[in-house]
Design a protein around this motif. Structure first.
Motif, PDB file in Angstrom:
ATOM      1  N   VAL A  45      88.973 -10.155 -52.746  1.00 57.44           N
ATOM      2  CA  VAL A  45      88.265  -9.287 -51.810  1.00 57.44           C
ATOM      3  C   VAL A  45      89.211  -8.182 -51.362  1.00 57.44           C
ATOM      4  CG1 VAL A  45      87.138  -9.148 -49.579  1.00 57.44           C
ATOM      5  CG2 VAL A  45      86.799 -11.163 -51.033  1.00 57.44           C
ATOM      6  N   GLN A  46      88.772  -6.970 -51.546  1.00 54.72           N
ATOM      7  CA  GLN A  46      89.619  -5.852 -51.172  1.00 54.72           C
ATOM      8  C   GLN A  46      89.643  -5.645 -49.662  1.00 54.72           C
ATOM      9  OE1 GLN A  46      91.593  -3.945 -52.863  1.00 54.72           O
ATOM     10  NE2 GLN A  46      91.112  -4.412 -54.987  1.00 54.72           N
ATOM     11  N   LEU A  47      88.448  -5.722 -49.048  1.00 52.04           N
ATOM     12  CA  LEU A  47      88.324  -5.467 -47.624  1.00 52.04           C
ATOM     13  C   LEU A  47      87.653  -6.657 -46.951  1.00 52.04           C
ATOM     14  CD1 LEU A  47      86.989  -1.793 -47.757  1.00 52.04           C
ATOM     15  CD2 LEU A  47      89.344  -2.536 -47.444  1.00 52.04           C
ATOM     16  N   GLN A  48      88.290  -7.183 -45.934  1.00 50.15           N
ATOM     17  CA  GLN A  48      87.756  -8.321 -45.191  1.00 50.15           C
ATOM     18  C   GLN A  48      87.494  -7.886 -43.756  1.00 50.15           C
ATOM     19  OE1 GLN A  48      87.245 -11.639 -46.491  1.00 50.15           O
ATOM     20  NE2 GLN A  48      86.051 -11.709 -44.614  1.00 50.15           N
ATOM     21  N   ALA A  49      86.218  -7.975 -43.344  1.00 44.68           N
ATOM     22  CA  ALA A  49      85.830  -7.537 -42.010  1.00 44.68           C
ATOM     23  C   ALA A  49      85.659  -8.732 -41.077  1.00 44.68           C
ATOM     24  CB  ALA A  49      84.538  -6.739 -42.071  1.00 44.68           C
ATOM     25  N   TYR A  50      86.014  -8.515 -39.812  1.00 38.82           N
ATOM     26  CA  TYR A  50      85.922  -9.562 -38.787  1.00 38.82           C
ATOM     27  C   TYR A  50      85.364  -8.960 -37.503  1.00 38.82           C
ATOM     28  CZ  TYR A  50      89.546 -11.666 -41.745  1.00 38.82           C
ATOM     29  OH  TYR A  50      90.268 -12.166 -42.794  1.00 38.82           O
ATOM     30  N   GLY A  51      84.856  -9.840 -36.635  1.00 43.82           N
ATOM     31  CA  GLY A  51      84.602  -9.432 -35.264  1.00 43.82           C
ATOM     32  C   GLY A  51      83.174  -9.226 -34.844  1.00 43.82           C
ATOM     33  N   GLY A  52      82.241  -9.358 -35.746  1.00 37.57           N
ATOM     34  CA  GLY A  52      80.854  -9.194 -35.346  1.00 37.57           C
ATOM     35  C   GLY A  52      80.406 -10.331 -34.447  1.00 37.57           C
ATOM     36  N   GLY A  53      79.210 -10.196 -33.917  1.00 35.70           N
ATOM     37  CA  GLY A  53      78.671 -11.243 -33.064  1.00 35.70           C
ATOM     38  C   GLY A  53      77.506 -10.777 -32.235  1.00 35.70           C
ATOM     39  N   LEU A  54      77.157 -11.597 -31.266  1.00 37.87           N
ATOM     40  CA  LEU A  54      76.045 -11.318 -30.354  1.00 37.87           C
ATOM     41  C   LEU A  54      76.606 -10.950 -28.990  1.00 37.87           C
ATOM     42  CD1 LEU A  54      73.021 -11.424 -29.566  1.00 37.87           C
ATOM     43  CD2 LEU A  54      73.355 -13.873 -29.102  1.00 37.87           C
ATOM     44  N   VAL A  55      76.128  -9.862 -28.443  1.00 36.18           N
ATOM     45  CA  VAL A  55      76.603  -9.403 -27.141  1.00 36.18           C
ATOM     46  C   VAL A  55      75.437  -8.790 -26.377  1.00 36.18           C
ATOM     47  CG1 VAL A  55      77.257  -7.122 -28.016  1.00 36.18           C
ATOM     48  CG2 VAL A  55      78.416  -8.057 -26.009  1.00 36.18           C
ATOM     49  N   GLN A  56      75.504  -8.857 -25.063  1.00 34.58           N
ATOM     50  CA  GLN A  56      74.476  -8.227 -24.244  1.00 34.58           C
ATOM     51  C   GLN A  56      74.713  -6.724 -24.152  1.00 34.58           C
ATOM     52  OE1 GLN A  56      74.510 -10.313 -20.467  1.00 34.58           O
ATOM     53  NE2 GLN A  56      72.866 -11.667 -21.156  1.00 34.58           N
ATOM     54  N   ALA A  57      73.644  -6.002 -23.902  1.00 35.72           N
ATOM     55  CA  ALA A  57      73.753  -4.561 -23.720  1.00 35.72           C
ATOM     56  C   ALA A  57      74.772  -4.255 -22.630  1.00 35.72           C
ATOM     57  CB  ALA A  57      72.400  -3.975 -23.362  1.00 35.72           C
ATOM     58  N   GLY A  58      75.587  -3.262 -22.901  1.00 35.16           N
ATOM     59  CA  GLY A  58      76.647  -2.898 -21.975  1.00 35.16           C
ATOM     60  C   GLY A  58      77.969  -3.570 -22.277  1.00 35.16           C
ATOM     61  N   GLY A  59      77.950  -4.546 -23.152  1.00 40.29           N
ATOM     62  CA  GLY A  59      79.154  -5.274 -23.505  1.00 40.29           C
ATOM     63  C   GLY A  59      79.975  -4.571 -24.574  1.00 40.29           C
ATOM     64  N   SER A  60      81.022  -5.266 -25.010  1.00 48.83           N
ATOM     65  CA  SER A  60      81.955  -4.704 -25.982  1.00 48.83           C
ATOM     66  C   SER A  60      82.213  -5.690 -27.117  1.00 48.83           C
ATOM     67  CB  SER A  60      83.287  -4.368 -25.297  1.00 48.83           C
ATOM     68  OG  SER A  60      83.131  -3.415 -24.276  1.00 48.83           O
ATOM     69  N   LEU A  61      82.533  -5.134 -28.247  1.00 49.56           N
ATOM     70  CA  LEU A  61      82.993  -5.892 -29.406  1.00 49.56           C
ATOM     71  C   LEU A  61      84.061  -5.075 -30.112  1.00 49.56           C
ATOM     72  CD1 LEU A  61      79.756  -7.328 -31.090  1.00 49.56           C
ATOM     73  CD2 LEU A  61      81.570  -8.661 -29.997  1.00 49.56           C
ATOM     74  N   ARG A  62      84.931  -5.767 -30.818  1.00 54.06           N
ATOM     75  CA  ARG A  62      85.956  -5.112 -31.607  1.00 54.06           C
ATOM     76  C   ARG A  62      85.865  -5.627 -33.030  1.00 54.06           C
ATOM     77  NH1 ARG A  62      90.888  -2.491 -30.634  1.00 54.06           N
ATOM     78  NH2 ARG A  62      92.554  -2.914 -32.124  1.00 54.06           N
ATOM     79  N   LEU A  63      85.621  -4.717 -33.951  1.00 51.56           N
ATOM     80  CA  LEU A  63      85.593  -5.057 -35.363  1.00 51.56           C
ATOM     81  C   LEU A  63      86.938  -4.722 -35.986  1.00 51.56           C
ATOM     82  CD1 LEU A  63      82.099  -3.645 -36.423  1.00 51.56           C
ATOM     83  CD2 LEU A  63      82.655  -5.869 -35.428  1.00 51.56           C
ATOM     84  N   SER A  64      87.354  -5.557 -36.904  1.00 50.34           N
ATOM     85  CA  SER A  64      88.584  -5.305 -37.645  1.00 50.34           C
ATOM     86  C   SER A  64      88.324  -5.446 -39.134  1.00 50.34           C
ATOM     87  CB  SER A  64      89.685  -6.280 -37.224  1.00 50.34           C
ATOM     88  OG  SER A  64      90.060  -6.086 -35.879  1.00 50.34           O
ATOM     89  N   CYS A  65      89.037  -4.688 -39.905  1.00 50.47           N
ATOM     90  CA  CYS A  65      88.908  -4.744 -41.365  1.00 50.47           C
ATOM     91  C   CYS A  65      90.317  -4.728 -41.947  1.00 50.47           C
ATOM     92  CB  CYS A  65      88.106  -3.546 -41.856  1.00 50.47           C
ATOM     93  SG  CYS A  65      88.009  -3.405 -43.638  1.00 50.47           S
ATOM     94  N   VAL A  66      90.614  -5.729 -42.733  1.00 51.14           N
ATOM     95  CA  VAL A  66      91.933  -5.844 -43.344  1.00 51.14           C
ATOM     96  C   VAL A  66      91.829  -5.509 -44.829  1.00 51.14           C
ATOM     97  CG1 VAL A  66      93.900  -7.338 -43.789  1.00 51.14           C
ATOM     98  CG2 VAL A  66      92.556  -7.630 -41.702  1.00 51.14           C
ATOM     99  N   ALA A  67      92.636  -4.588 -45.250  1.00 51.50           N
ATOM    100  CA  ALA A  67      92.684  -4.215 -46.665  1.00 51.50           C
ATOM    101  C   ALA A  67      93.646  -5.164 -47.359  1.00 51.50           C
ATOM    102  CB  ALA A  67      93.125  -2.768 -46.804  1.00 51.50           C
ATOM    103  N   GLN A  68      93.145  -6.330 -47.675  1.00 52.46           N
ATOM    104  CA  GLN A  68      94.007  -7.438 -48.093  1.00 52.46           C
ATOM    105  C   GLN A  68      94.762  -7.129 -49.372  1.00 52.46           C
ATOM    106  OE1 GLN A  68      91.031 -10.548 -48.249  1.00 52.46           O
ATOM    107  NE2 GLN A  68      91.702 -11.358 -46.288  1.00 52.46           N
ATOM    108  N   ARG A  69      94.109  -6.465 -50.298  1.00 49.64           N
ATOM    109  CA  ARG A  69      94.727  -6.297 -51.601  1.00 49.64           C
ATOM    110  C   ARG A  69      95.285  -4.886 -51.823  1.00 49.64           C
ATOM    111  NH1 ARG A  69      91.049  -8.913 -56.149  1.00 49.64           N
ATOM    112  NH2 ARG A  69      92.914  -8.401 -57.326  1.00 49.64           N
ATOM    113  N   HIS A  70      95.202  -4.063 -50.790  1.00 43.27           N
ATOM    114  CA  HIS A  70      95.827  -2.751 -50.884  1.00 43.27           C
ATOM    115  C   HIS A  70      97.327  -2.927 -50.630  1.00 43.27           C
ATOM    116  CE1 HIS A  70      91.744  -1.467 -50.545  1.00 43.27           C
ATOM    117  NE2 HIS A  70      92.010  -0.203 -50.340  1.00 43.27           N
ATOM    118  N   ILE A  71      98.138  -2.333 -51.458  1.00 37.21           N
ATOM    119  CA  ILE A  71      99.553  -2.318 -51.139  1.00 37.21           C
ATOM    120  C   ILE A  71      99.793  -1.239 -50.102  1.00 37.21           C
ATOM    121  CG2 ILE A  71     100.209  -3.232 -53.385  1.00 37.21           C
ATOM    122  CD1 ILE A  71     101.021  -0.406 -54.206  1.00 37.21           C
TER     123      ILE A  71
END
Length: 117
Positions: free
Chosen positions: A1-27
């Protein structure tokens, strides 16, 4: 997998989330020369650009998320992040990480973000 994404989920309106994506196989030397972006696709809708950050750090945002979302990158960790604040139900979608360098593009697997009203 070249790109692995994390951080999704369920949140109430007005809330916050942080998504991250790791380029695992990119040097490292490739990642620092790669433009990164987040896209999203709501059910029945087209895939839309949410935010992008170039290799040099220039950022762009969709009008709908300006002032609420912040994209950033950590080259040492080969990671791109999307900080999402003041979330709205309209932000509900599957979010995809994207990398582009020259003619080469990769997509992450998508992470679901659901914002309840």
């Amino acid at each position: 997998v070249q790109l692995q994404a994390y951080g999704g989920g369920l949140v109430q309106a007005g809330g916050s989330l942080r998504l991250s994506c790791v380029a695992q196989r990119h040097i490292f030397s490739v990642f620092i020369d790669t433009d990164m972006a987040w896209y999203r696709q709501a059910p029945g809708e087209q895939l839309d650009l949410v935010a992008s950050i170039t290799a040099s750090g220039m950022t762009t945002y969709a009008d709908s998320v300006k002032g609420r979302f912040t994209i950033s990158r950590n080259n040492a960790r080969k990671t791109v992040n999307l900080q999402m604040n003041s979330l709205k139900p309209d932000d509900t979608a599957v979010y995809y990480c994207n990398s582009k360098r020259g003619l080469t593009t990769y997509w992450g697997q998508g992470t679901q973000v659901t914002v309840s009203s």
